[in-house]
Design a protein around this motif. Sequence first.
Motif, mmCIF file in Angstrom:
data_model
loop_
_atom_site.group_PDB
_atom_site.id
_atom_site.type_symbol
_atom_site.label_atom_id
_atom_site.label_comp_id
_atom_site.label_asym_id
_atom_site.label_seq_id
_atom_site.Cartn_x
_atom_site.Cartn_y
_atom_site.Cartn_z
ATOM 1 N N ASN A 56 0.809 -1.223 0.000
ATOM 2 C CA ASN A 56 0.000 0.000 0.000
ATOM 3 C C ASN A 56 0.839 1.269 0.000
ATOM 4 O OD1 ASN A 56 1.016 -0.159 2.580
ATOM 5 N ND2 ASN A 56 -0.939 0.150 3.621
ATOM 6 N N VAL A 57 2.124 1.127 -0.309
ATOM 7 C CA VAL A 57 3.001 2.295 -0.333
ATOM 8 C C VAL A 57 2.692 3.148 -1.565
ATOM 9 C CG1 VAL A 57 5.391 3.063 -0.554
ATOM 10 C CG2 VAL A 57 4.832 1.150 0.957
ATOM 11 N N VAL A 58 2.541 4.440 -1.342
ATOM 12 C CA VAL A 58 2.361 5.392 -2.436
ATOM 13 C C VAL A 58 3.638 6.208 -2.534
ATOM 14 C CG1 VAL A 58 1.063 7.379 -3.282
ATOM 15 C CG2 VAL A 58 -0.136 5.495 -2.142
ATOM 16 N N ALA A 59 4.397 5.988 -3.594
ATOM 17 C CA ALA A 59 5.675 6.677 -3.765
ATOM 18 C C ALA A 59 5.439 8.027 -4.420
ATOM 19 C CB ALA A 59 6.623 5.843 -4.620
ATOM 20 N N PRO A 60 5.943 9.104 -3.850
ATOM 21 C CA PRO A 60 5.716 10.422 -4.461
ATOM 22 C C PRO A 60 6.310 10.519 -5.853
ATOM 23 C CG PRO A 60 7.351 10.552 -2.688
ATOM 24 C CD PRO A 60 6.746 9.193 -2.610
ATOM 25 N N GLN A 61 7.420 9.825 -6.097
ATOM 26 C CA GLN A 61 8.038 9.866 -7.427
ATOM 27 C C GLN A 61 7.076 9.320 -8.480
ATOM 28 O OE1 GLN A 61 9.308 8.517 -4.684
ATOM 29 N NE2 GLN A 61 11.312 9.443 -4.268
ATOM 30 N N LYS A 62 6.393 8.238 -8.139
ATOM 31 C CA LYS A 62 5.443 7.649 -9.082
ATOM 32 C C LYS A 62 4.261 8.580 -9.328
ATOM 33 C CE LYS A 62 2.441 3.628 -9.825
ATOM 34 N NZ LYS A 62 1.928 2.354 -9.244
ATOM 35 N N VAL A 63 3.766 9.218 -8.271
ATOM 36 C CA VAL A 63 2.644 10.140 -8.429
ATOM 37 C C VAL A 63 3.036 11.297 -9.340
ATOM 38 C CG1 VAL A 63 1.046 11.681 -7.231
ATOM 39 C CG2 VAL A 63 1.727 9.520 -6.161
ATOM 40 N N MET A 64 4.228 11.835 -9.129
ATOM 41 C CA MET A 64 4.674 12.957 -9.964
ATOM 42 C C MET A 64 4.850 12.534 -11.411
ATOM 43 S SD MET A 64 7.272 15.102 -7.475
ATOM 44 C CE MET A 64 8.335 13.745 -6.987
ATOM 45 N N ASP A 65 5.276 11.293 -11.626
ATOM 46 C CA ASP A 65 5.503 10.816 -12.990
ATOM 47 C C ASP A 65 4.214 10.467 -13.723
ATOM 48 O OD1 ASP A 65 8.202 11.129 -12.673
ATOM 49 O OD2 ASP A 65 8.609 9.021 -12.239
ATOM 50 N N THR A 66 3.146 10.195 -12.978
ATOM 51 C CA THR A 66 1.893 9.787 -13.616
ATOM 52 C C THR A 66 0.817 10.873 -13.572
ATOM 53 O OG1 THR A 66 1.202 8.734 -11.538
ATOM 54 C CG2 THR A 66 2.283 7.333 -13.183
#
Length: 987
Positions: free
Chosen positions: A658-668
């Motif tokens: 359930n980890v939400v990585a900020p890098q992934k959010v910024m990339d998507t």
Amino acid sequence: MTKDYKSTINLPQTDFPMRGDLPRREPGWLAEWERAGRYAQIQAKTAGRDKAFVLHDGPPYANGAIHIGHAVNKILKDMVVKSRLLAGCRAPYVPGWDCHGLPIEIAVEKQFGKPGEKLDARAFRQKCREYAQSQIDTQRADFKRLGVLGDWERPYRTMDFRFEADMLRALARIVANGHVVRGAKPVYWCFDCGSALAEAEIEYGDKVSPAVDVAYDAVDPGALAAKFGVDAGDAIVAVPIWTTTPWTLPASQAVSLGAELDYALVEGPSRGGRRVLLVIASALVDKVLARYAPPPPGEGARRAGEGAGGAQPSGFAEPSPPAPLPEGEGGRVLGHASGAALNGVKLRHPFYDREVPVLLGEHVSAEDGTGAVHTAPDHGVEDFVVSRAHGIGTLNLVDGRGVYRADTPAADGVELAGMHVWKANEALVELLRARGVLLAFAKIEHSYPNCWRHKTPVIYRTTPQWFIGMEQAGLRDAALASIRRVRWVPSWGEERIAGMVAGRPDWCISRQRTWGVPIALFVHKATQEPHPDSVALLEQVARRVEQGGIDAWYELDAAELLGDQAGDYEKVTDVLDVWFDSGVTHFGVIGQRPELQQGDAREYTVMYLEGSDQHRGWFQSSLLTSAAIHGRAPYDHVLTHGFTVDAQGRKMSKSLGNVVAPQKVMDTLGADVLRLWVASADYRNEMSVSDEILKRVSDGYRRLRNTARFLLGNLDGFDPAKHLVAVEDSLPLDQWAVQQAHDVQQAVIAAYERYDFPEIVARVQNFCTNEMGALYLDITKDRLYTMPTGSHGRRSAQSAMYRIAEALVRWLAPVLSFTAEEIWRHLPGERGESVLFETWYDGLAATQGTPEQRRWWADLLAIRDAAARVLEGMRKAERIGAALEAKLAIHADAATVARYAPAAEELRFFFITSDVRLDLAGGQPADAVPAELEGAEAWVSATVGEAPKCVRCWHRRDDVGSHPEHPELCGRCVSNVEGPGETRRWF
């Protein structure tokens, strides 16, 4: 043949794209900020402001990639700083990093081994420095990608030579003010760290421990029994203690009782056929004897495992059932005595040939145990205090690895030397059982202190350490008084930190590590007292450290500073607790960087903003060091935020997925969507985040973006220098819209002042959705599209939209940093490069704020709500498609008809229907829907319009075709196309 009137329609035109495409566009903005030196530009333009607001960055640790918690923290800080800029403050932001400490040491050890293996201490420290810098570079890139503006090229780092030197200068000030003391005191000790730990480095977790009741036999049983008025005869008289740390029994040197407690002498289980009398706190007799009584048949195994589901701990044998209580005397109370009356009684250690006295201690209670506490000054704070008061010292039997030292005496043939304390629990329980002094045994699961880094249990261990004392120079009182002068957000933060400071022990500031700033003191070899000139000597060392870093201390020849005295002194090799590093940043950063100081500013505010765990961490270490140096807190405002959890409220975990990585959010989705989530979540509590939650936030972002795009599109061709209509000369609907924006702005500014970001998001989103999207923008489309380009009615609407857009972009700027800059770039008129060069928009003149005016609009909106219900019913019945196919009738009382009569000719534009008729009603007409008015009556009904449809404005009007040149246009469209244009007075 139908004419093409498209060229006569003023359709919206803007280069501001509908799709944000944030993952692609945001890096471009970052690159532009870098080229322009945006942070430096802002500081230059705001340098002369008479209010200064400094949000001092609590340094993240320079180890590992940033996670969602980092993103929350940095975004909240950025929103505060940017909102202060818009409020007219000078608001510098200098980010920083915490660079010393164990995690970096461990990372370097994994590659190069411990100091002295592959690398000497100096080379090891250099590797630590290089590793920390590599982590800073990685984290900095992600923090910048979040849209956080700051002095990223000149951050502070606690490993900078200047800062390391200033740490020593801060220490010198604290020493000079009498707060530093050296002494042997119990401190938390981690075997894995090989070092003392501070309170803030402790977290609690469940641990299964052996719980034992152990009898301490009286040296003179008759004398002890006599204090209860009892003749003991040949009975054994003992004081039982209860402990979950049998390994501390070798260090047991006393038994503590409560002076005010009442104790009973009771019959206990016999031992070797001899009668046994036990001294137990009267309030606990029944509970204690229940532990000592033999279990019912078949329940021995369950009783032995009581407290942990019945399973036995590894290595512990099943204890023998206690001997039965004497016939007819089971648990009989024979007499009473106060704890004070038992002071000084001599007892025998349960397995050493050692007499231990009964002492009186304030820490003893009758809440649990037996009312008697075995006292080992090596391994407990209260034990240490009560023992020291009676001249009892420490034995120092356990080394830093948790192993009994070589000189630890054998226990009745059991060799303890070289044994780890956790392993000793097993051996000592068996020893106690064999000696007949084990009255009860169980295992219990309880909360136990752990090292926050290693997640392993720690112990209390009395060792020589350096402390900042809470009492000897009034530090506790100064800190508590300072707390009351700080604004805490949320307000419960004040009570939380005050309770912690009120109850905290002295602060152990020494650590036994390699990578840290040394406690650069010289102590006398014989007395272990610091050199009398320590304050001046610290400054001399600081100058060397400022040039060469902390290695300057380790390489310093004491004779350089002490001369002939060098032979009498030795250098302290302990390093400062890393909480001291970050705790003195108010001294070494705010106190040293000119842009962070008050300067010429009339008002000056310093804010600290971190997670709620920092009440016992950075908030507290900063408070204590500042109070020790300056006598006050280092901050004026303290904001606390909660931690991130998933949608089900669970902690983020890789194992749960359930980890939400900020890098992934910024990339998507983009950083602005992440920022909008942070702003909309209630940071005062746990903050839920998941892919689904972020998707909903993304939908909300699109609504905000679309509102901005509509405003910008309709400002095509508008030059505020030429076309801006004064608010008081604008149409009433436009005045109403500006008034609504004014009200929102007042609420938004107030919310920014109290750091209520969810309120800001809610207010702005509701304004964009309701007042704008569902009302004003919908109504004004007709006027904007169909009226002549330069007509007063159209310019009036454009002027309102311009003012609203100017305000909206500022409301959004602290939250949607990239999007706000993009909006700013597309607004008409001459302007600076960035919205952050500006302050809150002052062009929202309040012209419709009287109660009568507000009532006029409120009732009209209520009638519009009723009309919407009528029209929706007609749509569902498939009587109409668009609202322009209907004709409305408003049936109202005389006063309401009179109020709206002046606007009657234009009401159709407000309701977006082809016609509206005002009728005087004597009651509710058939098929009419009531409007909810206060103190008035109105109903709405509708019919299908049968007039022809104008191909240009789509209204159904009887005058369509009345002009031979334009047979498909209504009269007003003809005027707008060829004539002087229609006149609008209201809508």
